[in-house]
Write a protein that holds these residues in place. Structure first.
Motif, short mmCIF file in Angstrom:
data_model
loop_
_atom_site.label_atom_id
_atom_site.label_comp_id
_atom_site.label_asym_id
_atom_site.label_seq_id
_atom_site.Cartn_x
_atom_site.Cartn_y
_atom_site.Cartn_z
N ALA A 178 0.86 -1.52 0.01
CA ALA A 178 0.19 0.00 -0.08
C ALA A 178 1.07 1.04 0.07
CB ALA A 178 -0.90 -0.01 1.27
N ALA A 179 1.98 1.18 0.81
CA ALA A 179 2.61 2.38 0.77
C ALA A 179 3.30 2.75 -0.56
CB ALA A 179 3.89 2.13 1.98
N ALA A 180 3.95 1.58 -1.18
CA ALA A 180 4.58 1.79 -2.24
C ALA A 180 3.69 2.15 -3.53
CB ALA A 180 4.96 0.19 -2.74
N GLU A 181 2.37 1.83 -3.37
CA GLU A 181 1.27 2.32 -4.43
C GLU A 181 1.14 3.84 -4.24
OE1 GLU A 181 -1.44 2.31 -7.47
OE2 GLU A 181 0.08 1.06 -6.96
N LEU A 182 0.95 4.27 -2.85
CA LEU A 182 0.89 5.62 -2.47
C LEU A 182 2.05 6.25 -3.14
CD1 LEU A 182 -0.52 5.31 1.10
CD2 LEU A 182 -1.67 6.30 -0.78
N GLU A 183 3.20 5.87 -3.02
CA GLU A 183 4.32 6.73 -3.61
C GLU A 183 4.29 6.81 -5.04
OE1 GLU A 183 7.86 5.93 -0.37
OE2 GLU A 183 7.54 4.36 -1.85
N ARG A 184 3.70 5.45 -5.96
CA ARG A 184 3.89 5.79 -7.09
C ARG A 184 2.72 6.51 -7.77
NH1 ARG A 184 0.92 3.70 -11.49
NH2 ARG A 184 -0.78 3.03 -10.10
N ILE A 185 1.60 6.60 -7.06
CA ILE A 185 0.60 7.77 -7.37
C ILE A 185 1.01 9.04 -7.36
CG2 ILE A 185 -1.75 8.41 -6.97
CD1 ILE A 185 -1.76 5.74 -8.57
N SER A 186 1.83 9.35 -6.19
CA SER A 186 2.37 10.68 -5.68
C SER A 186 3.27 11.01 -6.71
CB SER A 186 3.04 10.66 -4.32
OG SER A 186 2.30 10.29 -3.27
N HIS A 187 4.34 10.05 -7.29
CA HIS A 187 5.12 10.67 -8.23
C HIS A 187 4.47 10.99 -9.42
CE1 HIS A 187 8.85 10.57 -10.65
NE2 HIS A 187 8.27 9.63 -11.61
N LEU A 188 3.43 10.22 -9.96
CA LEU A 188 2.49 10.57 -11.16
C LEU A 188 1.93 12.10 -11.01
CD1 LEU A 188 0.95 7.07 -12.29
CD2 LEU A 188 2.93 8.07 -13.14
N CYS A 189 1.55 12.15 -9.93
CA CYS A 189 0.54 13.27 -9.57
C CYS A 189 1.41 14.50 -8.97
CB CYS A 189 -0.59 12.82 -8.79
SG CYS A 189 -1.74 11.50 -9.35
N ARG A 190 2.80 14.37 -8.86
CA ARG A 190 3.65 15.61 -8.39
C ARG A 190 3.40 16.87 -8.70
NH1 ARG A 190 6.49 12.59 -11.54
NH2 ARG A 190 7.88 13.92 -12.99
#
Length: 358
Positions: A178-190
């Protein structure tokens, strides 16, 4: 939405000026919240609760951005949980509990009724003091800023506690996924990612000027739909309707033939006051019949001139799937506020209402 709105989202200087509370940074803290919450909860002594045996039910009290944590626990627990999980967004507990301003009142009532209590909240909060007086376990949470931005720090401890008590099975790898998915989305949406490649900014532009009707396709996606509506309300100061399939097909779907739709086959005689937009949050673990309902609902909407947006959850466990939807939602609602020239941080009306009833 104008080019100026897109410029507000893409210009670093204008972004910073439009977001003085740094809500985008608060959203970006989600992955760290998950990891910190897991460690903090694993260190808490639950012996007193465990020694009392399996509870008859779990009741989670909370309001607003904090209260959705109970809904998340219920959705993650699912129908296989051996005990009932109930979220209470009120001053009082249900009559069947034991021999709750709202969260504190309900917690105090739980203690008076002899219920086992576990507190999750700010380290210096009134709830922390209540837990201390009741000799109950308390998990201290570091606020990310706004309560609604502290979702994962408040939700994950509940899941870890339920798992430690043997009520649900959530392996350690699920939290990290879950943490890794949150990081992935954060990178896309930065913030530095321009609109044409930023899914959250694109979603904000799609929503602008429409009335979103948001449907989840499972209990988990239903929680995400509720979160979406609440974040639109609080971050973007924007109205929204939320629901869940199949129930929404027995009531909300009829609005497809109303004033907010485009009419059969898009042949409206006059433009709706605000056009409806159907937003489908698709869980990767949806019932086959719900999948059919989702597909046909989208066709019905399109045939009546209603724009449709579909957001698909990731695979994996329930926390990872929820993370994949919620993180995109949280970014998009902040960007929508910024695009409209609205400060996403303050919730002045809530503060005013509290002052009036104090």
């Amino acid at each position: 939405m104008t080019l100026d709105a897109q410029e507000r989202m893409d210009s670093p200087g204008r972004l910073a000026e439009a977001d003085p509370a740094d809500m985008l940074r608060q959203v970006a803290s989600s992955a760290a919240q998950v990891r910190t919450a897991v460690l903090a909860t694993q260190e808490v002594d639950l012996g007193q609760i465990a020694d009392a045996g399996r509870p008859r039910a779990i009741v989670v009290t909370g309001m607003g951005g904090s209260g959705v944590a109970g809904d998340i626990l219920a959705a993650v627990s699912g129908p296989g949980c051996p005990v009932q999980v109930t979220a209470v967004h009120d001053y009082q507990l249900p009559a069947w509990v034991g021999a709750a301003e709202e969260t504190l009142a309900a917690s105090a009532e739980a203690v008076r009724r002899g219920c086992g209590l576990i507190g999750v909240g700010g380290r210096d909060s009134a709830l922390a003091e209540l837990a201390k007086q009741a000799h109950a376990p308390f998990i201290g949470v570091q606020s990310a800023g706004m309560p609604r931005s502290t979702l994962w720090a408040l939700s994950v401890p509940l899941v870890v506690v339920a798992s430690r008590l043997g009520l649900i099975d959530v392996p350690a790898s699920d939290y990290e996924a879950a943490a890794a998915e949150l990081e992935r989305i954060s990178h896309l949406c930065r913030p530095g990612s321009e609109t044409f490649v930023n899914p959250a900014k694109l979603l904000a532009l799609d929503l602008a000027g429409t009335l979103p009707m948001i449907w989840g396709t499972s209990p988990l996606a239903g929680v995400a739909a509720y979160r979406f509506a609440c974040q639109l309300n609080e971050n973007a100061k924007y109205p929204a309707v939320h629901g869940m399939l199949p129930e929404a097909n027995h009531n909300q779907v009829v609005t497809f033939d109303g004033r907010f739709a485009g009419g059969p086959d898009g042949a409206a005689t006059s433009l709706p006051p605000v056009p409806l937009r159907l937003v489908l949050l698709r869980d990767s673990h949806e019932h086959p019949q719900v999948a059919r309902r989702r597909e046909e609902s989208a066709r019905l909407a399109a045939g009546r001139g209603i724009e449709v947006t579909e957001l698909a959850a990731a695979g994996g466990g329930p926390l990872e799937r929820l993370a994949s939807l919620v993180q995109l939602i949280d970014y998009a609602t902040v960007y929508l506020a910024i695009a409209q020239g609205i400060d996403p941080g303050p919730v002045a009306t809530i503060a005013e209402l509290k002052a009036r009833i104090a």
